[in-house]
Motif scaffolding. Structure first.
Motif, PDB file in Angstrom:
ATOM      1  N   GLU A 191       0.853  -1.190   0.000  1.00  0.00           N
ATOM      2  CA  GLU A 191       0.000   0.000   0.000  1.00  0.00           C
ATOM      3  C   GLU A 191       0.886   1.237   0.000  1.00  0.00           C
ATOM      4  OE1 GLU A 191      -3.744   1.990   2.462  1.00  0.00           O
ATOM      5  OE2 GLU A 191      -2.806   0.155   3.184  1.00  0.00           O
ATOM      6  N   ASN A 196      -3.232   2.370   6.432  1.00  0.00           N
ATOM      7  CA  ASN A 196      -3.166   0.936   6.149  1.00  0.00           C
ATOM      8  C   ASN A 196      -4.526   0.346   5.773  1.00  0.00           C
ATOM      9  OD1 ASN A 196      -4.452   1.116   8.594  1.00  0.00           O
ATOM     10  ND2 ASN A 196      -3.074  -0.258   9.708  1.00  0.00           N
ATOM     11  N   SER A 199      -4.244  -2.190   2.752  1.00  0.00           N
ATOM     12  CA  SER A 199      -3.513  -3.409   3.124  1.00  0.00           C
ATOM     13  C   SER A 199      -4.342  -4.274   4.068  1.00  0.00           C
ATOM     14  CB  SER A 199      -2.155  -3.061   3.747  1.00  0.00           C
ATOM     15  OG  SER A 199      -2.279  -2.096   4.761  1.00  0.00           O
ATOM     16  N   ARG A 200      -5.128  -3.654   4.946  1.00  0.00           N
ATOM     17  CA  ARG A 200      -6.024  -4.430   5.802  1.00  0.00           C
ATOM     18  C   ARG A 200      -7.102  -5.111   4.970  1.00  0.00           C
ATOM     19  NH1 ARG A 200      -9.177  -1.963   8.655  1.00  0.00           N
ATOM     20  NH2 ARG A 200      -8.733   0.240   8.320  1.00  0.00           N
ATOM     21  N   ALA A 214       1.913  -2.067   4.479  1.00  0.00           N
ATOM     22  CA  ALA A 214       1.521  -0.650   4.428  1.00  0.00           C
ATOM     23  C   ALA A 214       2.794   0.176   4.487  1.00  0.00           C
ATOM     24  CB  ALA A 214       0.601  -0.305   5.589  1.00  0.00           C
ATOM     25  N   PRO A 217       2.308   3.552   7.511  1.00  0.00           N
ATOM     26  CA  PRO A 217       1.290   3.259   8.525  1.00  0.00           C
ATOM     27  C   PRO A 217       0.776   4.531   9.172  1.00  0.00           C
ATOM     28  CG  PRO A 217       3.284   1.938   8.847  1.00  0.00           C
ATOM     29  CD  PRO A 217       3.605   2.962   7.827  1.00  0.00           C
ATOM     30  N   THR A 238       9.752  -0.231   4.424  1.00  0.00           N
ATOM     31  CA  THR A 238       9.079  -0.976   3.366  1.00  0.00           C
ATOM     32  C   THR A 238      10.088  -1.725   2.506  1.00  0.00           C
ATOM     33  OG1 THR A 238       7.321   0.682   3.295  1.00  0.00           O
ATOM     34  CG2 THR A 238       7.504  -0.788   1.408  1.00  0.00           C
TER      35      THR A 238
END
Length: 265
Positions: A191, A196, A199-200, A214, A217, A238
Motif C-alpha cells: 500500500e 493501512n 492493506s487491511r 503498508a 502506517p 518498506t
C-alpha cells in the motif's frame, strides 16, 4: 519504484485508480490532477447525501436494499462482509434504524455526499466531456478496475464513459484483490498511500498477512501532537520488508553515500 521495485500490477480504491492510471501511463500526471480536482468540484455540486458501512455480504445488502428501491445503492464492496451503501440522508437514516432493529452492525461514514451512487448522475455528462479532452492510453502495467472487478481493458482505459461510470458505480475492491490473488497467488501487496486501509482489506480478502505491507502506517492513536510521519523511515522499512521477502531493490541507488564503512561483526 525509483529504488528498483517495479510493480507487476496496480490496484487503487476509487480515486486511487487515478494514481494507478498515472503510473501505468493511461494519463499524464497533470491531466489526472486536473481531472481529480474537477471531479471533486462536480461531486460537491450534487445534493448532499450519506454513506453507511455494513458488516454484511453483498447478497445480504442487496436483499436489504430491495426494500428501499432506487433511492439507496451499493457504493463499495470492500470485503466478504464489508459493504458500503450510499443515498440521501433520509434513506440512510431509515436504513440505519432498520439495521439496528435487526441487530446488524453498521456505521455512518463521515462524508458530505453519496459518492458512487445515483446521486452523482447530474454531473456525469460534464465530467465525461472533461475526460474526453484528455489524451488517454492503454495501460503499460496491468490495472485492476474498480468498475468491473477485473483487469482494466485498453478499451475501458481510453473511454471517457468508463471514467464517468467509475465515478457513479460501486467500487468492487474485494473483487480486485481476489483477481490479483487468482492470477498472482504469491504476490506482495504494498500500500503506497497514507495509512493501512487498503492493506487491511487485502488481508480480509485472502492475502496472507506477511504479504500485505503498508508503506506509510497511520500514526498510533497515542502519538504526541508533534509527531509527524517520517517518509524516509517508512520507505526504508518498506524496502527492508520487501527485501526480507526476496525482492531485490536497486542498492546502488539506495546507498548513495561516501561515508559508509564496513563494520566487522
Amino acid at each position: 519504484m525509483r529504488n528498483g521495485i517495479a510493480p507487476a500490477a496496480l490496484a487503487g480504491h476509487s480515486i486511487g485508480e487515478y494514481v494507478a492510471a498515472c503510473l501505468s501511463g493511461v494519463m499524464a500526471f497533470d491531466d489526472a490532477l486536473a481531472l481529480v480536482v474537477m471531479r471533486g468540484r462536480l461531486m460537491g455540486q450534487t445534493k448532499p447525501g450519506a454513506m453507511f458501512a455494513l458488516s454484511m455480504t453483498e447478497a445480504e445488502v442487496g436483499d436489504l436494499l430491495s426494500a428501499f428501491g432506487p433511492d439507496l445503492s451499493m457504493a463499495a464492496i470492500n470485503g466478504p462482509r464489508q459493504c458500503v451503501v450510499a443515498g440521501s440522508h433520509d434513506c440512510i437514516n431509515a436504513l440505519e434504524d432498520q439495521t439496528k432493529q435487526q441487530g446488524n452492525a453498521g456505521r455512518r461514514l463521515i462524508v458530505s455526499h453519496a459518492f458512487h451512487s445515483p446521486m452523482m448522475e447530474p454531473v456525469l455528462d460534464e465530467f465525461r466531456d472533461l475526460v474526453a479532452g484528455v489524451p488517454l492510453h492503454a495501460p503499460t502495467i496491468p490495472i485492476q478496475s474498480n468498475l468491473t472487478g477485473k483487469w482494466l481493458s485498453p478499451d475501458d482505459a481510453t473511454s471517457p464513459d468508463y471514467w464517468a461510470q467509475h465515478l457513479r458505480n460501486a467500487v468492487r475492491f474485494a473483487d480486485n484483490v481476489k483477481e490479483l490473488l487468482a492470477d498472482m497467488p504469491e504476490t506482495m501487496m504494498v500500500e503506497c498511500g497514507f495509512g493501512n486501509t487498503a492493506s487491511r482489506l487485502a488481508i480480509v480478502n485472502g492475502t496472507p498477512q506477511k504479504n500485505s505491507i503498508a508503506s506509510q502506517p497511520a500514526p498510533h492513536p497515542n502519538s504526541g501532537p508533534n509527531q509527524t510521519p517520517d517518509g524516509a523511515t517508512d520507505l526504508a522499512r518498506t524496502l527492508a520488508q520487501l527485501w526480507a521477502h526476496g525482492v531485490s531493490p536497486d542498492w546502488q541507488n539506495i546507498n548513495r553515500t561516501a561515508t559508509a564503512n564496513r563494520i566487522p561483526v
